[in-house]
Scaffold this motif. Structure first.
Motif, short mmCIF file in Angstrom:
data_model
loop_
_atom_site.label_atom_id
_atom_site.label_comp_id
_atom_site.label_asym_id
_atom_site.label_seq_id
_atom_site.Cartn_x
_atom_site.Cartn_y
_atom_site.Cartn_z
N TYR A 192 0.84 -1.19 0.00
CA TYR A 192 0.00 0.00 0.00
C TYR A 192 0.89 1.26 0.00
N PRO A 193 1.51 1.62 -1.10
CA PRO A 193 2.35 2.83 -1.11
C PRO A 193 1.52 4.08 -0.85
N LEU A 194 2.00 4.92 0.08
CA LEU A 194 1.28 6.16 0.42
C LEU A 194 1.90 7.31 -0.37
N LEU A 195 1.12 7.89 -1.27
CA LEU A 195 1.64 8.88 -2.21
C LEU A 195 0.78 10.12 -2.22
N ARG A 196 1.39 11.28 -2.39
CA ARG A 196 0.63 12.50 -2.64
C ARG A 196 0.16 12.44 -4.11
N ALA A 197 -1.10 12.81 -4.30
CA ALA A 197 -1.71 12.64 -5.63
C ALA A 197 -1.31 13.79 -6.56
N ARG A 198 0.02 13.92 -6.77
CA ARG A 198 0.49 14.91 -7.72
C ARG A 198 0.63 14.28 -9.10
N GLN A 199 0.87 15.14 -10.08
CA GLN A 199 0.80 14.69 -11.47
C GLN A 199 1.71 13.50 -11.76
N PHE A 200 2.98 13.59 -11.37
CA PHE A 200 3.89 12.53 -11.80
C PHE A 200 3.62 11.22 -11.06
N GLU A 201 3.15 11.30 -9.79
CA GLU A 201 2.78 10.08 -9.09
C GLU A 201 1.59 9.40 -9.79
N LEU A 202 0.61 10.22 -10.18
CA LEU A 202 -0.58 9.67 -10.82
C LEU A 202 -0.25 9.08 -12.19
N ILE A 203 0.64 9.72 -12.92
CA ILE A 203 1.03 9.17 -14.24
C ILE A 203 1.72 7.82 -14.07
N ALA A 204 2.61 7.71 -13.08
CA ALA A 204 3.28 6.43 -12.84
C ALA A 204 2.26 5.34 -12.53
N LEU A 205 1.29 5.66 -11.69
CA LEU A 205 0.28 4.67 -11.32
C LEU A 205 -0.61 4.32 -12.51
N ARG A 206 -0.92 5.31 -13.33
CA ARG A 206 -1.72 5.03 -14.54
C ARG A 206 -0.95 4.11 -15.49
N ASP A 207 0.34 4.37 -15.66
CA ASP A 207 1.16 3.52 -16.54
C ASP A 207 1.08 2.06 -16.07
N LEU A 208 1.23 1.86 -14.78
CA LEU A 208 1.22 0.49 -14.26
C LEU A 208 -0.16 -0.13 -14.36
N ALA A 209 -1.20 0.65 -14.08
CA ALA A 209 -2.56 0.12 -14.17
C ALA A 209 -2.89 -0.26 -15.62
N ASN A 210 -2.47 0.56 -16.56
CA ASN A 210 -2.78 0.29 -17.97
C ASN A 210 -2.11 -0.97 -18.49
N THR A 211 -0.96 -1.32 -17.91
CA THR A 211 -0.28 -2.55 -18.34
C THR A 211 -0.67 -3.75 -17.47
N GLY A 212 -1.48 -3.51 -16.46
CA GLY A 212 -1.90 -4.60 -15.58
C GLY A 212 -0.84 -5.02 -14.58
N ALA A 213 0.25 -4.25 -14.48
CA ALA A 213 1.38 -4.66 -13.64
C ALA A 213 1.05 -4.60 -12.15
N SER A 214 0.21 -3.66 -11.76
CA SER A 214 0.01 -3.43 -10.32
C SER A 214 -1.22 -4.12 -9.75
N GLN A 215 -2.10 -4.64 -10.61
CA GLN A 215 -3.32 -5.26 -10.11
C GLN A 215 -2.99 -6.49 -9.26
N GLY A 216 -3.64 -6.57 -8.13
CA GLY A 216 -3.53 -7.76 -7.30
C GLY A 216 -2.41 -7.75 -6.28
N CYS A 217 -1.47 -6.79 -6.39
CA CYS A 217 -0.39 -6.76 -5.40
C CYS A 217 -0.05 -5.35 -4.92
N ILE A 218 -0.52 -4.32 -5.61
CA ILE A 218 -0.26 -2.95 -5.18
C ILE A 218 -1.58 -2.18 -5.11
N VAL A 219 -1.84 -1.58 -3.94
CA VAL A 219 -3.03 -0.74 -3.76
C VAL A 219 -2.54 0.63 -3.29
#
Length: 310
Positions: free
Chosen positions: A3-30
């Motif tokens: 459960y990484p705790l991140l401030r919802a700034r632009q570059f953090e959100l882009i990194a998370l979107r990149d991972l979500a779009n590739t399916g890399a983070s589903q099931g192990c990162i919230v």
């Protein structure tokens, strides 16, 4: 679960979107996201992506830093109007009435409470909140420093997550030049054996919030990687020409040269490192936000790779 705790700034959100779009983070990162800006444009894009990709996420509704500081209904209203399927989280700071009233007004279930380690577990109002049916996830910062709270939470039969702060911020970026590689985190190895359901930290970013956008004298690329018995280590690849704020592009080239050569020499590769190599090969400076995004994305991929194979 991480459960990484991140401030919802632009570059953090882009990194998370990149991972979500590739399916890399589903099931192990919230990700646990703390909004810090009044504008929700980038947050909306990220939440929409998460929904479309079935990526779980948590949103803090009463931030303790940034433009949206305080106990209020602004973020709760936004989530309800957008019908975003994210878990609602609250910082606890003797604000039981606010949290319980919010849970009732918005008919919330499966909420997360984030606690500091200075809470008295015998506090009746705190127990009223934590033991309520609507609260199912509890995050405690550095739980070893409050054994009474730790024992109390363990006996609640709820999802218990430890929060740690591993990143050692330096006064100046150039101070990282003198820091050798060092061990960063082992929580992914031990959290289950220590009877936690998940682990949380601030990734490779400082827990201290800063909204300053000044040009640095030094550029640093923080990269984590596995070493030894699956411990996560970190190196801080730092520019050498740091006597002024001029030529940020040149400073990035110096730091990228060190980082890319280290990754190539140690056969380290993932989507974030490939992105860094691409900028390095093209001698293109992508901006400091992208540099931070690459460091964050690399760290999330390191943790994801371990959790998905163990």
């Amino acid at each position: 679960m991480y459960y990484p705790l991140l401030r919802a700034r632009q570059f953090e959100l882009i990194a998370l979107r990149d991972l979500a779009n590739t399916g890399a983070s589903q099931g192990c990162i919230v990700p646990i996201l703390e909004p810090v800006k009044e504008s929700f444009n980038n947050l909306k894009i990220a939440l929409t992506t998460f929904a479309s990709r079935n990526q779980q996420a948590v949103l803090l509704v009463n931030p303790i830093v940034g433009d949206l500081y305080g106990d209020h209904a602004l973020i709760l209203d936004y989530l309800q109007q957008g019908n975003f399927p994210v878990t609602r989280a609250f910082y606890y700071r003797n604000n039981t009435t606010y949290i319980l009233d919010s849970i009732e007004e918005y008919n919330l279930q499966n909420c997360m409470i984030i606690c500091q380690n200075d809470i008295n577990p015998d506090d009746v109002r705190f127990k009223d909140l934590i033991e309520s049916e609507a609260v199912q996830l509890i995050v405690v910062e550095d739980p070893g420093r409050n054994r009474a709270l730790d024992r109390y939470v363990r006996n609640l039969d709820k999802t218990y997550i430890r929060l740690d702060d591993f990143f050692e911020k330096q006064q100046r970026n150039s101070d990282f030049l003198d820091i050798q590689e060092h061990r960063f985190s082992e929580e992914h190895l031990h959290y289950l054996n220590e009877n936690f359901n998940g682990f949380s930290d601030y990734t490779v970013l400082p827990s201290e919030y800063s909204d300053s956008g000044s040009t640095p004298r030094a550029v640093v690329i923080h990269l984590t990687y596995m070493k030894g018995d699956n411990q996560i280590w970190i190196r801080h690849f730092t520019s050498d020409t740091n006597d002024s704020i001029a030529n940020v592009q040149g400073k990035f080239a110096e730091a990228a040269e060190k980082a890319v050569q280290f990754c190539r020499g140690n056969n380290l590769n993932n989507a974030a490192i490939a992105e860094l190599e691409d900028y390095y090969n093209r001698q293109h400076y992508p901006g400091l936000g992208t540099v931070k995004k690459i460091s964050l994305k690399n760290h999330l991929l390191i943790v994801q790779d371990y959790l998905s194979h163990h």
